[in-house]
Design an enzyme around this catalytic site. Structure first.
Site, PDB file in Angstrom:
ATOM      1  N   SER A 146       1.143  -1.236  -0.032  1.00  0.00           N
ATOM      2  CA  SER A 146       0.055   0.035  -0.023  1.00  0.00           C
ATOM      3  C   SER A 146       0.959   1.197   0.073  1.00  0.00           C
ATOM      4  O   SER A 146       1.914   1.399  -0.471  1.00  0.00           O
ATOM      5  CB  SER A 146      -0.773  -0.035   1.115  1.00  0.00           C
ATOM      6  N   ASN A 147       0.340   2.399   0.368  1.00  0.00           N
ATOM      7  CA  ASN A 147       1.251   3.376   0.492  1.00  0.00           C
ATOM      8  C   ASN A 147       0.768   4.438   1.860  1.00  0.00           C
ATOM      9  O   ASN A 147      -0.149   3.829   2.564  1.00  0.00           O
ATOM     10  CB  ASN A 147       0.983   4.436  -0.724  1.00  0.00           C
TER      11      ASN A 147
END
Ligand code: CTP
Length: 226
Positions: free
Chosen positions: A39-40
């Protein structure tokens, strides 16, 4: 089209054009195995502010969001998603019924080619094959019609050149570009110093603005474009 920030901003509450606004927000999560994902750092702040403010001034708002830790904006149609593919499917469903798409989501550009069915056990090293996810904005750009499309750009360098390529490549009307460096990451911050670029090539370099103020400005710009 005039792009005077202050004049436009003060006019927000006098506006009486209503439209159907589709906003995507937050990160996507791409599963690696049953307990892990890629993810981020996106927190969804700007997307949720936009949704809340747009609803308050009378627009019909749908919010497609990746997993975030924010309260749901009232009066907004909410569609939670996890992966880029889910976000694409939900955006595709609502896009044609909308007048404007604001794509604040930090969509993962890659996902594991084949998520592991079992938990990956500890080992000395692990090679991962990642494949490209679908570019949601680019796909919507192809079927845009008269809709307004607003996108974002995060760049470590060549802000103007890359923003110009993205606004053209994805058929956007407005792009909000932000610089990122190892020290300066816009995720989770309360303010931004963005550059606004319009379809006709006009550029507005903004001072440091709170995300809340920036959300108001973006909504006003959209009202002017429509
Ligand atoms: N975006 C999208 N689908 C993707 C990736 C990005 O719709 N798979 C959207 C983002 O929501 C954003 C815009 O495209 O509004 C630009 O995102 P950005 O990450 O800056 O650029 P990319 O197109 O992913 O290109 P790169 O990462 O190579 O700079």
């Amino acid at each position: 089209m005039k792009h005077s920030v202050h004049k436009q901003e003060s006019a927000v509450h006098r506006n009486d054009k209503r439209f159907r606004l589709l906003i995507t927000a937050g990160p996507t999560q791409e599963p690696l195995d049953p307990v892990r994902f890629i993810s981020n750092y996106s927190t969804g702040t700007l997307g949720y502010l936009l949704a809340r403010q747009a609803q308050k001034i009378g627009h019909e708002v749908a919010l497609i969001s990746g997993p975030v830790n924010l309260p749901l904006p009232e009066g907004v149609k909410f569609i939670p998603v996890k992966t880029a593919e889910e976000m694409y499917r939900e955006t595709r469903k609502l896009f044609l019924k909308s007048d404007c798409l604001i794509m604040t989501a930090a969509v993962c550009d890659f996902c594991p080619a084949t998520p592991f069915r079992q938990k990956i056990k500890k080992r000395k090293s692990l090679g991962l094959k990642l494949v490209q996810t679908r570019d949601i904005l680019c796909e919507m750009g192809k079927i845009k019609g008269k809709r307004v499309i607003v996108g974002f750009a995060l760049e470590t360098g060549n802000l103007i050149k890359n923003a110009r390529e993205k606004i053209k490549g994805k058929n956007m009307d407005l792009i909000i570009a932000n610089k990122v460096s190892r020290k300066e990451v816009p995720f989770g911050k309360n303010s931004l110093k963005p550059l606004l670029m319009f379809k006709d090539g006009t550029i507005q370099k903004m001072p440091v603005y709170s995300k809340s103020r920036l959300a108001r400005i973006i909504l006003r710009k959209i009202e002017m474009i429509r």
